[in-house]
Design a protein around this motif. Sequence first.
Motif, short mmCIF file in Angstrom:
data_model
loop_
_atom_site.label_atom_id
_atom_site.label_comp_id
_atom_site.label_asym_id
_atom_site.label_seq_id
_atom_site.Cartn_x
_atom_site.Cartn_y
_atom_site.Cartn_z
N PRO A 106 -43.77 -36.04 33.55
CA PRO A 106 -44.50 -37.27 33.91
C PRO A 106 -43.51 -38.39 34.18
O PRO A 106 -42.55 -38.54 33.44
N GLN A 107 -43.77 -39.08 35.21
CA GLN A 107 -42.81 -40.10 35.60
C GLN A 107 -42.71 -41.23 34.59
O GLN A 107 -43.71 -41.65 34.03
N PRO A 108 -41.51 -41.68 34.42
CA PRO A 108 -41.31 -42.81 33.52
C PRO A 108 -41.82 -44.07 34.19
O PRO A 108 -42.20 -44.04 35.35
N PRO A 109 -41.81 -45.15 33.49
CA PRO A 109 -42.28 -46.40 34.09
C PRO A 109 -41.52 -46.70 35.37
O PRO A 109 -40.31 -46.60 35.41
N LYS A 136 -28.75 -50.36 38.01
CA LYS A 136 -28.40 -49.33 37.02
C LYS A 136 -29.55 -48.37 36.79
O LYS A 136 -30.71 -48.76 36.83
N LEU A 137 -29.16 -47.16 36.49
CA LEU A 137 -30.14 -46.12 36.22
C LEU A 137 -30.06 -45.74 34.75
O LEU A 137 -28.98 -45.67 34.17
N THR A 138 -31.20 -45.47 34.20
CA THR A 138 -31.21 -45.07 32.79
C THR A 138 -32.24 -43.96 32.58
O THR A 138 -33.14 -43.77 33.40
N ASN A 139 -32.06 -43.24 31.50
CA ASN A 139 -33.06 -42.24 31.13
C ASN A 139 -33.82 -42.70 29.89
O ASN A 139 -34.57 -41.94 29.29
N HIS A 151 -35.80 -39.56 35.27
CA HIS A 151 -35.71 -38.36 34.45
C HIS A 151 -34.49 -37.57 34.88
O HIS A 151 -34.24 -37.39 36.07
N SER A 152 -33.79 -37.08 33.91
CA SER A 152 -32.67 -36.22 34.22
C SER A 152 -33.18 -34.94 34.86
O SER A 152 -34.29 -34.49 34.59
N MET A 153 -32.34 -34.39 35.71
CA MET A 153 -32.63 -33.13 36.39
C MET A 153 -33.81 -33.23 37.35
O MET A 153 -34.48 -32.25 37.64
N HIS A 154 -34.05 -34.41 37.81
CA HIS A 154 -35.09 -34.61 38.81
C HIS A 154 -34.44 -35.23 40.05
O HIS A 154 -33.41 -35.89 39.96
N ARG A 155 -35.09 -35.01 41.16
CA ARG A 155 -34.56 -35.54 42.41
C ARG A 155 -35.24 -36.85 42.79
O ARG A 155 -36.46 -36.98 42.68
N THR A 184 -29.28 -40.54 50.93
CA THR A 184 -29.11 -41.22 49.64
C THR A 184 -29.87 -40.53 48.52
O THR A 184 -29.87 -40.99 47.40
N SER A 185 -30.50 -39.44 48.84
CA SER A 185 -31.23 -38.77 47.77
C SER A 185 -30.23 -38.15 46.79
O SER A 185 -29.12 -37.81 47.14
N PHE A 186 -30.66 -38.02 45.58
CA PHE A 186 -29.74 -37.55 44.54
C PHE A 186 -30.50 -36.90 43.41
O PHE A 186 -31.73 -37.02 43.30
N THR A 187 -29.77 -36.21 42.59
CA THR A 187 -30.33 -35.65 41.36
C THR A 187 -29.84 -36.49 40.20
O THR A 187 -28.65 -36.75 40.07
N ALA A 188 -30.75 -36.93 39.40
CA ALA A 188 -30.38 -37.67 38.20
C ALA A 188 -29.94 -36.68 37.14
O ALA A 188 -30.62 -35.69 36.88
N VAL A 189 -28.80 -36.91 36.56
CA VAL A 189 -28.27 -36.00 35.54
C VAL A 189 -27.64 -36.82 34.41
O VAL A 189 -27.30 -37.98 34.58
#
Length: 495
Positions: A106-109, A136-139, A151-155, A184-189
């Motif tokens: 489920p998507q974060p805020p 900045k990006l955060t999990n 979310h980590s491991m999401h595109r 510019t798409s990326f995977t959050a890790v």
Amino acid sequence: MQSIRDLKPNFSVPPPSSMAAGPDAYLQGNIRMTLEDPELWKNFCEIGTEMIITKPGRRMFPHSKINLSGLIPCAKYILLVDMVPEDGFRYKWNKEKWEVAGKAEPQPPCRTYLHPESPAPGSHWMKQSISFLKLKLTNNTLDQHGHIILHSMHRYHPRFHIVQADDLFSVRWSVFQTFTFPETSFTAVTAYQNTKVGSSPSGPRRARRRTASHGVARRRTASHGITKLKIDHNPFAKGFRDEGTNKKRRSNKNPVCLDKRSKTSDILSRDSEEDSPADFCRSSYEGYDAEGGDPPKRKEADGVKEERYSPWAADREPGGRTGSPAAAADPRDVYNAEQLVPAANSYQPYSVGSSSHGGSGRSSFESRVPDVATVPDHDPSKPRPHEAGPPACGPPACGPPACGPQPLAGPQDYSGALNMSAAQAGKPGVISHHIYGPYGAEQPLPQWSGPGPAQYPPPHHLTADYAAQAVHHHGYHHGNVAEWSQYPLFSYSCW
DNA sequence: TCAACTATCACTTTTGAAAAGT
DNA sequence: AACTTTTCAAAAGTGATAGTTG
């Protein structure tokens, strides 16, 4: 400054013929946005861009930098960025490629980053490139700093919005336009996955450790790993470059460190020995290589929708969605889809000129198609064959979160940063429906996210409801947008 | 056992205040 | 005295690594 009414005169400038889409094309559509440093982005994209997310927040690298033209010099604009999911899946790195590892969480805020110089005149935005360096990006879903939560491991891919508005309050009445760039798409890790250092199926961490203990045996091709690119291009990572300037690094740790160090040097020196850049897109993404056909990058110049160049997209849509950011070598002009706000059915995510030059394409719509019932099927290619996600889902960019009560359906509205009407629902004189979000009021809406200190207008630019809401949900009043932006603009919380 | 996450490290660049110079 | 330039220490941003968590 200008409400929608005020904007009308601005529409007098006819857009390029290629942009004359839609029956009621807003002539503002002549705004052009180009991504700066497309080559760099392309290089990352070819490997499969990964962005580290940490609890305290991590900057993106490369960071988003754009150029704008076609703005009205004297009119004020607000620039925003948000992140939209590429699809409804969670991924894992396995054996040197990304694999689907299940449905997306489920998507974060949803938060929107407001450029610190907003609002500013068009002339200001056009005179120089616009950097989103401090985004900045955060999990950390409870993040209080206003960082964008992923979310980590999401595109994901960033989405840029430009709104002609004097302040944040008037944003809701303004025309805003959205741009995305496929590269510019990326995977959050939380840790880099594609190190290409080891071939262990157990994952990057293990691969690294084995490398350390086995030495040369695992010394493979970090040359094309995401980390090498980052180290090579990010000035802050200079210390990891093999230039003899980092001799002291970890020198007093232990032999393993030294071994790793030398390994790294070796790896770096072997740049390009193995994987060729050309196959990054395919090699990194499961299923991609199975698609055969032309290398994705070849197609970009053909005017296909931008995101077709995403290796991920290619994976999903073998037929029409192959492509790569390669052509992004040239600065990319991406025309946008426009959104007249507010208007429930104004959500006509047409791509201005996309049909003729492939400018905006899906990248512009996707996130704006929360309501499949009212939105033209702009991209018949979706849903993708292997997408197990809810069929009723909107476009991939809108992602699982928009899909209702299903697991993927997140408490998040990716319809954009400006979806503020919900808070106004039922109020006299204010639209009582979503601007373009079909979600019910029980569904969370995006939050503003802003850089630290700022010239932003203080919270009083918000309606009393907004300010009150912030207080209501968080117990205190914020002194500036940076603080205030952490909180939902709407009458209900995003989480 | 494993994948993912987190804290920490040693390095770098950036930032901004104080000092020095004009 | 006012302004500009230089210096330098602190802050912040990096990937790597080891440990923790579930």
